[in-house]
Enzyme design. Structure first.
Site, short mmCIF file in Angstrom:
data_model
loop_
_atom_site.label_atom_id
_atom_site.label_comp_id
_atom_site.label_asym_id
_atom_site.label_seq_id
_atom_site.Cartn_x
_atom_site.Cartn_y
_atom_site.Cartn_z
N GLU A 58 6.73 -2.98 5.51
CA GLU A 58 5.37 -3.41 5.19
C GLU A 58 5.32 -4.02 3.79
O GLU A 58 4.71 -5.06 3.56
CB GLU A 58 4.44 -2.20 5.29
CG GLU A 58 2.99 -2.48 5.05
CD GLU A 58 2.13 -1.23 5.17
OE1 GLU A 58 0.91 -1.35 5.03
OE2 GLU A 58 2.69 -0.12 5.39
N ARG A 75 0.14 5.37 -0.84
CA ARG A 75 -1.13 4.97 -0.26
C ARG A 75 -2.25 5.04 -1.31
O ARG A 75 -2.09 5.64 -2.38
CB ARG A 75 -1.47 5.88 0.91
CG ARG A 75 -0.41 5.98 1.98
CD ARG A 75 -0.26 4.69 2.76
NE ARG A 75 -1.52 4.32 3.40
CZ ARG A 75 -1.70 3.16 4.05
NH1 ARG A 75 -0.72 2.27 4.11
NH2 ARG A 75 -2.85 2.90 4.61
N ASP A 99 -6.27 -3.80 -0.45
CA ASP A 99 -7.22 -2.69 -0.46
C ASP A 99 -7.42 -2.03 -1.83
O ASP A 99 -8.55 -1.89 -2.30
CB ASP A 99 -6.77 -1.61 0.52
CG ASP A 99 -6.64 -2.12 1.94
OD1 ASP A 99 -6.66 -3.35 2.15
OD2 ASP A 99 -6.50 -1.29 2.85
#
Length: 481
Positions: A440, A242, A207
């Site tokens: 993750e 993030r 992303d």
């Protein structure tokens, strides 16, 4: 959030099924570093299986309970590879669940939504995407895609248990996988050079990678687009781990633009602000054609068609995305024709292609073992150049180690006979997970787990790596001829 702590009932086998009792998700990474370091391969196997059991949601596996409550496209592919080692029936069910949401034009949505999850509990949800093709009896999905890892996954599941049921599954999947490839090689060949373009960074699976920074500079970071929209990720994960709000503003703006254009792919370079050819995405597109050649041989179709397409994709990747100054592949902005200057891990992924020229293989192997990405006995490959000034060891795809990418690189090294490097990478992946758990992603220096604990593709690919010790060096078939 911690590691599963179940007691295994039986020793694992490469293809056998074991039964475990799923632990509560909030117990998945309980324990201290001493306990992690004492885990055996037997423990690692059964704990990985328990992660997948805990994340099973009726007909598919969620990536994690805490952050990703729906089904993600390329996650489903990687998860099925691991499920094939322990429960092939569930692997088939997982993949079928995803393809139930395939669009008539062939695209496979990057998320398939669970109707029991409230829209307020995940953003952007189905109300945001407003997909116009909702059909009775079919799940809601998005209008964008993710890397086409599914044909590879389907073939891997078949190889683990090639019985009559599996042959029937190949016959069901084959036309759907071909349709997905046709969409990407047709509607998404925006640059006209034989490669698929992505219209959003989310389509890459990477992303917020620095690979997109140059192209995203053309997209205004208007934070007003986030007004009234609550980011779910920052409510359950550390903001420092993030994408930033500026990243997210661009992501939302691009998604809105594609949505409001009716998800059309005509004239994208003229009317859409982000149209990029990604070496990782297209490497999986080529690998999919090799897998389809293998599948075609089983279902009575013509493998030669797929092998020819695979060779064309490999040539196009080399012609359009190779940077001789860096010795690796880079993303291309279709709108400007420029290659991104960032050295990112997606530029190493063409290593999975058997059609890659030998000199390119040598250069990519050198990069994987260099100080920039450096495989070592204790640490896999980072997602971004470790020597870059903006390398960030905890912010998503801007530095951390990801297991799915390293699993693909491991396959690529084996594909090209780099056995020593492949073995080193496999050992590093398993050691990292043994010490830190099924996270993750991972800090590329300390090895600490980051992001969601009990992450499904980490667990699934660990199962595959553990079982691979009993496999042949590389599977035979049309894909390697």
């Amino acid at each position: 959030m911690g590691n599963i702590g179940t007691t295994p009932a039986a020793a694992p086998t490469a293809t056998g099924t074991t039964t475990t009792t799923a632990a509560p998700v909030d117990s998945l990474d309980s324990g201290n570093p001493v306990e992690f370091s004492e885990r055996t391969s037997h423990d690692v196997w059964h704990l990985a299986r328990a992660v997948l059991d805990a994340n099973w949601s009726r007909t598919y596996t969620v990536p994690s309970r805490s952050l990703y409550p729906h089904q993600w496209s390329w996650d489903a592919a990687f998860i099925s590879v691991g499920l094939a080692r322990v429960d092939p029936d569930r692997a088939w069910q997982d993949l079928r669940s995803l393809f139930q949401a395939q669009w008539p034009d062939g695209r496979v949505p990057h998320i398939v939504f669970d109707p029991d999850v409230a829209d307020r509990d995940y953003f952007p949800g189905p109300d945001f995407w407003q997909v116009p093709l909702r059909r009775p009896g079919h799940p809601d999905g998005t209008g964008i895609v993710q890397p086409p890892a599914h044909a590879l996954a389907v073939w891997e599941v078949y190889r683990r248990a090639p019985d009559e049921r599996a042959q029937a599954e190949l016959r069901w999947f084959y036309p759907r996988l071909v349709a997905a490839q046709d969409y990407l090689l047709g509607s998404r060949d925006v640059g006209g050079g034989g490669l698929a373009a992505i219209v959003h960074p989310w389509e890459s699976g990477l992303d917020n990678s620095p690979a997109w920074d140059a192209a995203l500079a053309a997209v205004p970071a208007d934070l007003r687009v986030l007004a009234g929209r609550q980011r779910h990720d920052n409510r359950v994960a550390a903001a420092a781990h993030r994408p930033t709000d500026e990243d997210y503003a661009r992501f939302v703006a691009l998604a809105l633009a594609y949505r409001d254009g009716g998800y059309r792919d005509d004239a994208l370079a003229e009317r859409h602000d982000f149209v990029v050819e990604c070496p990782g995405f297209n490497a999986l597109l080529g690998a999919a054609e090799h897998a389809l050649a293998d599948i075609a041989a089983v279902v009575g179709a013509d493998p030669a068609v797929h092998l020819s397409r695979a060779r064309r994709i490999a040539r196009a990747i080399d012609a359009r995305l190779w940077n001789p100054d860096t010795g690796m592949y880079h993303t291309r902005d279709v709108r400007t024709g420029r290659l991104s200057p960032a050295r990112c891990v997606n530029g190493l992924l063409p290593l999975i292609l058997p059609d890659l020229p030998g000199q390119r293989v040598a250069a990519l192997v050198e990069s994987t073992t260099s100080a920039r990405f450096g495989i070592s006995a204790t640490m896999p490959v980072a997602s971004y150049d470790r020597t870059a000034a903006d390398f960030d060891p905890v912010r998503y795809w801007r530095g951390p180690v990801w297991i799915n990418i390293n699993w693909l690189l491991w396959r690529g090294l084996r594909e090209h006979g780099r056995t020593a490097q492949a073995n080193t990478l496999r050992t590093a992946i398993l050691e990292l997970v043994r010490k830190s758990g099924y996270y993750e992603y991972f800090h590329p220096v300390s090895g600490d787990g980051v992001g969601s604990a009990a992450f499904s593709w980490t667990a699934a690919l660990v199962l595959d790596l553990l079982a691979a010790e009993d496999d042949d060096p590389m599977p035979g078939g049309t894909s390697t001829t």
